[in-house]
Design an enzyme around this catalytic site. Structure first.
Site: not given
Ligand code: NAD
Length: 249
Positions: A13, A16, A65-66, A92, A144, A157, A159
């Site tokens: 991930g 971005r 796709d992870v 991530n 999270s 989510y 879980a």
């Molecule tokens: P985002 O949507 O900005 O980015 C998600 C990233 O995951 C992207 O690079 C996307 O390509 C990748 N991704 C999605 N599905 C994928 C797949 N099947 N295979 C490979 N890559 C995949 O998300 P974010 O807000 O930067 O979140 C990043 C992490 O932090 C996530 O695990 C999210 O649950 C966690 N998180 C985010 C927040 C928040 O407030 N943004 C809070 C708590 C936890």
């Protein structure tokens, strides 16, 4: 792709949001930064790779796709055949598909569990043997706050994020003797594309729970992840680091 000689870091991930900031933080070391993403197009990942290269590190991006055990296995075999090993793995990648349990489909449950939790198994499984062999490595899993507090509309989510904590603590116990640390970072409310789409009411509700009075930044999460991969945190494993402005912990 040349080997820059510094640490080799894989960030899922990483195209971005939080993952991109983590990638930029590691780029400062001028090692090898490998990002994995699954965006429909390559624009964000290309921008990330370009920025990392400009900062003097090597960078490459893989659209994988992870959630797929096979695809992840192929990816890591490729990486391990070209680099000495993976020094740091940051799990991530994540998605949300929010809805109340009563309305949640099996597909929504499976997609979130597979991408958020099974992926952590897939990627960790693919690197751990090599880390054990080299007697070292750092793994950081992004959970999270809702993995511990729960959140209405996020049963899938929450879980998946709670599952990451059990996984982290178990694997930390399995590989500690080999000099490998496994920790989790649990972000609170961070401004990214993932939270951009939240209804205003939900955003306000989150903000009202944050003693520091503002959302977190992706850089603030990246600092915590980076620290958990630094020498200063070498005696810390199996832990959850809350980075949430005081919301919980
Ligand atoms: P985002 O949507 O900005 O980015 C998600 C990233 O995951 C992207 O690079 C996307 O390509 C990748 N991704 C999605 N599905 C994928 C797949 N099947 N295979 C490979 N890559 C995949 O998300 P974010 O807000 O930067 O979140 C990043 C992490 O932090 C996530 O695990 C999210 O649950 C966690 N998180 C985010 C927040 C928040 O407030 N943004 C809070 C708590 C936890």
């Amino acid at each position: 792709m040349g080997d820059a000689g510094g640490r080799t870091v894989v960030i899922t991930g990483g195209s971005r949001g939080i993952g991109r900031s983590i990638a930029y933080r590691f780029a400062a070391e001028k090692g090898n930064v490998i990002i994995v993403h699954y965006d429909p197009d390559e624009s964000a990942s290309e921008e990330t790779v370009q920025h990392i290269r400009e900062s003097g590190a090597t960078a490459e991006s893989h659209k994988v796709d992870v959630a797929s055990f096979e695809a992840v296995d192929v990816l890591f075999k490729n990486v391990l055949s070209r680099f000495d090993g993976v020094d740091v793995l940051v799990n991530n990648a994540g998605i949300t598909q929010d809805t109340l349990l009563m309305r949640m489909s099996e597909a929504q449950w499976d997609a979130v569990l597979n991408i958020n939790l099974k992926s952590v198994f897939n990627c960790t499984h693919a690197v751990i043997r090599e880390m054990v062999r080299r007697k070292g490595g750092r793994i950081v899993n992004i959970s999270s706050v809702v993995g511990q507090t729960g959140n209405a509309g996020q049963a899938n989510y929450s879980a998946s994020k709670a599952g990451i904590l059990g996984f982290t603590k178990s694997v930390a116990k399995e590989v500690g003797a080999r000099g490998i640390t496994v920790n989790a970072v649990a972000p609170g409310f961070i401004e990214t594309e993932m939270t951009e789409g939240l209804p205003e009411k939900a955003k306000k509700a989150f903000l009202a729970q944050i003693p520091l009075g503002r959302p977190g930044t992706t850089e603030e999460i990246a600092e915590a992840v980076y620290w958990l991969c630094s020498n200063g945190s070498r005696y810390i494993t199996g832990q959850v680091l809350h980075v949430n402005g005081g919301m919980f912990g």
